[in-house]
Design a protein around this motif. Structure first.
Motif, PDB file in Angstrom:
ATOM      1  N   VAL A   8       0.822  -1.206   0.000  1.00  0.00           N
ATOM      2  CA  VAL A   8       0.000   0.000   0.000  1.00  0.00           C
ATOM      3  C   VAL A   8       0.853   1.251   0.000  1.00  0.00           C
ATOM      4  CG1 VAL A   8      -1.721   1.292   1.294  1.00  0.00           C
ATOM      5  CG2 VAL A   8      -1.924  -1.165   1.089  1.00  0.00           C
ATOM      6  N   ALA A   9       1.909   1.287   0.738  1.00  0.00           N
ATOM      7  CA  ALA A   9       2.836   2.426   0.801  1.00  0.00           C
ATOM      8  C   ALA A   9       2.091   3.727   1.042  1.00  0.00           C
ATOM      9  CB  ALA A   9       3.685   2.515  -0.468  1.00  0.00           C
ATOM     10  N   GLY A  10       1.553   4.350  -0.021  1.00  0.00           N
ATOM     11  CA  GLY A  10       0.838   5.598   0.154  1.00  0.00           C
ATOM     12  C   GLY A  10      -0.645   5.409   0.288  1.00  0.00           C
ATOM     13  N   GLY A  11      -1.120   4.199   0.426  1.00  0.00           N
ATOM     14  CA  GLY A  11      -2.546   3.963   0.572  1.00  0.00           C
ATOM     15  C   GLY A  11      -3.290   4.047  -0.730  1.00  0.00           C
ATOM     16  N   GLY A  12      -2.615   3.925  -1.845  1.00  0.00           N
ATOM     17  CA  GLY A  12      -3.232   4.220  -3.120  1.00  0.00           C
ATOM     18  C   GLY A  12      -4.228   3.219  -3.622  1.00  0.00           C
TER      19      GLY A  12
ATOM     20  N   ILE B 253      -3.927   3.564   7.105  1.00  0.00           N
ATOM     21  CA  ILE B 253      -3.384   2.442   6.332  1.00  0.00           C
ATOM     22  C   ILE B 253      -1.868   2.387   6.471  1.00  0.00           C
ATOM     23  CG2 ILE B 253      -3.063   1.502   4.017  1.00  0.00           C
ATOM     24  CD1 ILE B 253      -5.804   2.693   3.318  1.00  0.00           C
ATOM     25  N   GLN B 254      -1.218   3.557   6.404  1.00  0.00           N
ATOM     26  CA  GLN B 254       0.237   3.590   6.523  1.00  0.00           C
ATOM     27  C   GLN B 254       0.692   3.105   7.894  1.00  0.00           C
ATOM     28  OE1 GLN B 254       0.954   7.691   5.485  1.00  0.00           O
ATOM     29  NE2 GLN B 254       1.437   7.172   3.361  1.00  0.00           N
ATOM     30  N   LYS B 255      -0.023   3.523   8.952  1.00  0.00           N
ATOM     31  CA  LYS B 255       0.328   3.068  10.298  1.00  0.00           C
ATOM     32  C   LYS B 255       0.180   1.558  10.419  1.00  0.00           C
ATOM     33  CE  LYS B 255      -1.181   7.313  12.661  1.00  0.00           C
ATOM     34  NZ  LYS B 255      -2.234   7.884  13.552  1.00  0.00           N
TER      35      LYS B 255
END
Length: 303
Positions: free
Chosen positions: A36-40, A258-260
């Motif tokens: 996901v990294a940036g939640g994209g 999401i990032q957390k």
């Protein structure tokens, strides 16, 4: 959430593409949750998909064909009573309600002709007409070239709840479908052509997603009065617990959350959908009586 048993669903625009071969798909490794990294890729349009699709749509100037669908999955979904007993039929009822709401709201508020979208479910993977291939891990998304909302219904349990820690509930999927339908409204209004920057807390991509959340809030507020083609109300009740479920889902799919969950850190420069607080706030703008004008995130000085 309870549907009116007398409501007719036989005009629903929901089909099933069946089971794909699995694996692969567009998004360049943005499968969930690890990539996901940036939640994209969660709840909303995958950025890679959306911009390829926008280009396809603008280049062709017309709708492309989506996958062939098999209506057997939804053949028994005829009434609101069926929707109260089956999640598949509930999906069809929500689509009928979304179509009912926007067929009135869009021309009334924007003087823009409404044209409906479709919802296509799939298992494992799907090959779209205008956005290439996508896997179940992609999450629900709207393909502008096809004018179709795609989703693997197992996403809500396997990703949203099990991997991202969402609480679930029967109004979570309606919120997600309403968000994706919001992207369709943006497509009809030409809003997608305003997107230039694809990442970052103040990017056009984030503004696009937050606006879709606002549109989801608008529908949620008006859903109780939506009707089938005979004028029969589709919903019997939508209560505070349903709204809480929508708000909880919005929190779960905020970029920061999401990032957390997936990396333990927050990177605002990688955002594509907005923070949990932003997603909830813009949903509430729409729900608290907001209009298309109130939902103009592109004009907002602060998100």
């Amino acid at each position: 959430m309870r549907f009116n048993p007398k409501a007719r669903l036989d005009t629903g625009r929901v089909g099933d593409a069946g089971r794909g071969s699995g694996g692969g798909g567009r998004g360049g490794g943005m499968s969930l949750p690890g990539g996901v990294a940036g939640g994209g890729g969660v709840i909303g349009t995958i950025i890679v998909i959306v911009f390829i699709a926008i280009q396809v749509f603008s280049d062709n100037g017309a709708q492309t064909n989506g996958p062939a669908t098999d209506s057997d999955r939804y053949a028994e979904c005829q009434t609101g009573a069926d929707a109260n007993e089956s999640s598949d039929c509930a999906r069809r009822a929500v689509e009928v309600s979304l179509r009912s709401y926007w067929s009135g709201a869009l021309p009334e508020q924007a003087r823009t002709e409404f044209a409906p979208t479709e919802v296509v479910t799939f298992t494992d993977s799907v090959t779209t007409g205008g956005c290439g291939a996508a896997s179940a891990a992609t999450g629900p998304f709207y393909c502008p070239g096809d004018r179709v909302i795609y989703l693997d219904s197992t996403f809500f349990e396997t990703v949203l709840e099990d991997q991202l820690g969402g609480t679930g509930g029967d109004f979570v999927e309606p919120y997600v479908l309403a968000h994706e339908y919001g992207h369709h409204i943006q497509n009809l209004l030409g809003t997608m052509s305003r997107v230039r920057s694809q990442q970052g807390a103040d990017s056009d991509a984030v503004r696009l997603e937050l606006q879709a959340d606002c549109y989801a809030g608008m529908w949620t507020r008006g859903a109780a009065t939506t009707t089938d083609e005979s004028g029969t109300r589709i919903f019997e009740s939508i209560d505070g617990a349903d709204i809480d479920e929508a708000v909880s889902a919005a929190k779960t799919v905020g970029d920061d959350q999401i990032q957390k969950t997936t990396s333990g850190r927050v990177d605002r420069e990688g955002w594509t959908h907005g923070s949990s607080e932003q997603r909830v706030r813009w949903f509430k703008v729409g729900y608290d009586g907001g209009s298309l004008q109130d939902c103009d995130t592109f004009a907002a000085t602060s998100l």
